[in-house]
Design a protein around this motif. Structure first.
Motif, PDB file in Angstrom:
ATOM      1  N   SER A  68       0.846  -1.194   0.000  1.00 56.04           N
ATOM      2  CA  SER A  68       0.000   0.000   0.000  1.00 56.04           C
ATOM      3  C   SER A  68       0.874   1.232   0.000  1.00 56.04           C
ATOM      4  CB  SER A  68      -0.906   0.003   1.242  1.00 56.04           C
ATOM      5  OG  SER A  68      -1.572   1.243   1.378  1.00 56.04           O
ATOM      6  N   ASN A  69       0.393   2.296  -0.658  1.00 55.50           N
ATOM      7  CA  ASN A  69       1.126   3.566  -0.604  1.00 55.50           C
ATOM      8  C   ASN A  69       0.471   4.546   0.363  1.00 55.50           C
ATOM      9  OD1 ASN A  69      -1.149   4.176  -2.052  1.00 55.50           O
ATOM     10  ND2 ASN A  69      -0.083   4.907  -3.894  1.00 55.50           N
ATOM     11  N   ALA A  70      -0.446   4.052   1.202  1.00 55.40           N
ATOM     12  CA  ALA A  70      -1.131   4.906   2.179  1.00 55.40           C
ATOM     13  C   ALA A  70      -0.236   5.138   3.399  1.00 55.40           C
ATOM     14  CB  ALA A  70      -2.442   4.256   2.618  1.00 55.40           C
ATOM     15  N   GLU A  71      -0.390   6.294   4.016  1.00 54.96           N
ATOM     16  CA  GLU A  71       0.384   6.600   5.216  1.00 54.96           C
ATOM     17  C   GLU A  71       0.000   5.665   6.359  1.00 54.96           C
ATOM     18  OE1 GLU A  71       2.927   8.603   5.700  1.00 54.96           O
ATOM     19  OE2 GLU A  71       2.926   9.210   3.591  1.00 54.96           O
ATOM     20  N   GLN A  72      -1.292   5.416   6.531  1.00 55.71           N
ATOM     21  CA  GLN A  72      -1.777   4.500   7.552  1.00 55.71           C
ATOM     22  C   GLN A  72      -2.152   3.182   6.886  1.00 55.71           C
ATOM     23  OE1 GLN A  72      -1.993   4.161  10.778  1.00 55.71           O
ATOM     24  NE2 GLN A  72      -3.174   2.263  10.637  1.00 55.71           N
ATOM     25  N   SER A  73      -1.449   2.107   7.238  1.00 60.18           N
ATOM     26  CA  SER A  73      -1.685   0.819   6.598  1.00 60.18           C
ATOM     27  C   SER A  73      -1.572  -0.293   7.632  1.00 60.18           C
ATOM     28  CB  SER A  73      -0.676   0.586   5.474  1.00 60.18           C
ATOM     29  OG  SER A  73      -0.705  -0.749   5.024  1.00 60.18           O
ATOM     30  N   TYR A  74      -2.618  -1.110   7.732  1.00 62.84           N
ATOM     31  CA  TYR A  74      -2.559  -2.253   8.631  1.00 62.84           C
ATOM     32  C   TYR A  74      -1.607  -3.326   8.095  1.00 62.84           C
ATOM     33  CZ  TYR A  74      -6.338  -0.329  11.404  1.00 62.84           C
ATOM     34  OH  TYR A  74      -7.077   0.476  12.222  1.00 62.84           O
ATOM     35  N   ASN A  75      -1.384  -3.327   6.798  1.00 61.10           N
ATOM     36  CA  ASN A  75      -0.417  -4.269   6.242  1.00 61.10           C
ATOM     37  C   ASN A  75       1.006  -3.872   6.608  1.00 61.10           C
ATOM     38  OD1 ASN A  75      -1.739  -6.421   4.332  1.00 61.10           O
ATOM     39  ND2 ASN A  75      -2.947  -4.538   4.154  1.00 61.10           N
ATOM     40  N   ARG A  76       1.269  -2.584   6.692  1.00 62.13           N
ATOM     41  CA  ARG A  76       2.570  -2.132   7.193  1.00 62.13           C
ATOM     42  C   ARG A  76       2.713  -2.536   8.665  1.00 62.13           C
ATOM     43  NH1 ARG A  76       2.053   2.766   6.162  1.00 62.13           N
ATOM     44  NH2 ARG A  76       3.084   2.768   4.115  1.00 62.13           N
ATOM     45  N   MET A  77       1.652  -2.356   9.448  1.00 65.40           N
ATOM     46  CA  MET A  77       1.681  -2.757  10.855  1.00 65.40           C
ATOM     47  C   MET A  77       1.934  -4.254  10.995  1.00 65.40           C
ATOM     48  SD  MET A  77      -1.438  -0.520  12.516  1.00 65.40           S
ATOM     49  CE  MET A  77      -1.225  -1.315  14.123  1.00 65.40           C
ATOM     50  N   LEU A  78       1.315  -5.045  10.120  1.00 67.45           N
ATOM     51  CA  LEU A  78       1.513  -6.494  10.154  1.00 67.45           C
ATOM     52  C   LEU A  78       2.977  -6.844   9.916  1.00 67.45           C
ATOM     53  CD1 LEU A  78       0.615  -9.448  10.159  1.00 67.45           C
ATOM     54  CD2 LEU A  78      -0.136  -9.149   7.774  1.00 67.45           C
ATOM     55  N   LEU A  79       3.588  -6.219   8.909  1.00 71.96           N
ATOM     56  CA  LEU A  79       4.993  -6.504   8.623  1.00 71.96           C
ATOM     57  C   LEU A  79       5.908  -6.002   9.729  1.00 71.96           C
ATOM     58  CD1 LEU A  79       5.144  -5.748   4.786  1.00 71.96           C
ATOM     59  CD2 LEU A  79       5.034  -7.979   5.916  1.00 71.96           C
ATOM     60  N   GLN A  80       5.595  -4.860  10.299  1.00 72.59           N
ATOM     61  CA  GLN A  80       6.399  -4.349  11.415  1.00 72.59           C
ATOM     62  C   GLN A  80       6.307  -5.275  12.616  1.00 72.59           C
ATOM     63  OE1 GLN A  80       4.605  -0.452  11.681  1.00 72.59           O
ATOM     64  NE2 GLN A  80       6.205   0.512  10.434  1.00 72.59           N
TER      65      GLN A  80
END
Length: 414
Positions: A9-21
């Motif tokens: 995702s290129n969104a600032e807020q992303s649950y997929n980014r949170m998942l990877l983190q």
């Protein structure tokens, strides 16, 4: 194991980014996971080739060197995001870093089904002829109701979900090991060991083989010294402090840039004869061919192999134990690739040290002992040290070879 994880995702807020983190923190003992963003990747348009832009070069270099890739995809209108699709288009147009690369798919979404439909589409894309990735079968991690799935620290709340995610990751790591046997390293092109391709930091107008290169080059570029401060990425030191810091390292360090010019070694106030990798000041600035001028052609090929292997990203480091040393010395060499901000090859640093005192200290501190009889120490790949050639220096496979030569400094022990 070195893995990279693409935020789909290129969104600032992303649950997929949170998942990877979360995966990065939770499983840091199992593997190293580096997050990659696609926010700066341009929209795909084959009429305007942007394959050489920084964002795509960075992704290409990072993916190429990784052992495996994790992609976290959201689900937008029953499929993957336009940003992720565009990125995959670029990475299957002229650049093909995902070819024969093992890939694991995960995803988080607001609704109960997780990202099931997006993951099906993503699998089809990854199997396309231009992509040719090896996608982990099964092991579908679908994190639904993402808003409620994380606590305030960004950790997944449900222990069963964490356990299943760990199982999927463990299976992926096994899959990476299997797929690695199917992968072929990039062919190594002949290395220019004569510094014939100047780079931005090459100092011109002075013969690299001039024994006074260091002083002449420093004068030409008005190099700072003494108490002048140098701002580093994570510190502020004077030149003298930096020099003291490097010289105090319990290792012998060397550096050659990506033009194959030997530029630096630290010296703990030792004579060359007392060093494991013998170096002299007159070698600083030398062409790598000059550094290794006394090597026979077969050993020079070994030098090219290690540099080419690191330049191509076939390996991130090459390690070896030089045979034929006294029992109180385990002469260990680590050749590590260095990278520019865009992830491209920036040269090679070498660390040389006697591993024996470290090993003895560890055994004493932990109350352990070595077992296994008289078996020789092993190097990566399972080759006994006494039978494995020093890949960079071209050290002979014979354990009693007296002409072991350091790959970066080229100072012979004979």
């Amino acid at each position: 194991m070195k893995l990279v994880a693409i935020v789909g995702s290129n969104a600032e807020q992303s649950y997929n980014r949170m998942l990877l983190q979360f995966m990065q923190r939770q499983f840091k003992v199992k593997c190293e996971i580096e997050l990659l963003e696609i926010k700066d990747v341009p929209m795909f348009n084959q009429d305007e080739d942007r394959s050489d832009c920084f964002a795509l070069r960075y992704l290409y270099n990072k993916i190429t060197r990784a052992q495996g890739v994790i992609i976290a995809t959201p689900e937008h209108n029953h499929t993957i995001t336009p940003a992720l699709k565009s990125t995959l288009e670029w990475l299957s147009y002229k650049l093909h870093p995902l070819e024969n690369k093992p890939v694991m798919i995960v995803g988080a979404s607001y609704y109960d089904q997780g990202t099931s439909r997006a993951q099906v589409h993503l699998r089809k894309i990854l199997e396309a002829p231009g992509v040719n990735a090896y996608t982990l079968p099964g092991n579908e991690f679908l994190l639904g109701r993402a808003k409620e799935a994380f606590d305030e620290k960004g950790d997944i709340i449900n222990p069963g979900t964490v356990q299943f995610l760990e199982t999927c990751l463990d299976n992926f790591m096994k899959y990476v090991e299997v797929v690695s046997k199917l992968q072929k390293p990039k062919p190594i092109e002949p290395e220019d060991l004569d510094c014939g391709k100047p780079i931005a930091t090459t100092i011109r107008g002075i013969d690299p083989d001039d024994p006074d290169w260091l002083d002449k080059a420093a004068k030409q570029v008005n190099a700072v010294e003494g108490n002048t401060y140098v701002k580093l990425s994570n510190g502020l030191l004077t030149v003298d402090q930096l020099d003291m810091f490097l010289n105090a390292m319990p290792f012998e360090l060397t550096y050659a840039d990506d033009n194959n010019q030997f530029l630096y070694y630290n010296n703990k106030h030792q004579e060359a004869a007392t060093m494991l990798g013998k170096r002299v000041k007159e070698q600083v600035g030398n062409r790598m061919r000059t550094v290794h001028g006394t090597l026979p052609p077969a050993r020079m090929k070994n030098v090219e192999w290690v540099i080419g292997t690191l330049r191509n990203g076939n390996q991130e480091y090459v390690r070896t134990i030089v045979p034929g040393t006294p029992p109180e010395i385990i002469n260990t060499h680590n050749y590590q690739a260095m990278y520019y901000p865009d992830g491209s090859y920036a040269g090679i640093n070498e660390i040389i040290f006697n591993f024996k005192p470290w090993l003895d200290w560890y055994l004493e501190a932990t109350g352990q002992r070595l077992v296994g009889g008289n078996a020789a120490p092993s190097i990566p790949g399972g080759k006994p040290a006494a039978h494995g050639a020093d890949a960079t220096s071209g050290a002979s496979e014979a354990a009693n070879d007296s002409a072991v030569t350091d790959a970066i400094s080229g100072a012979s022990e004979s």
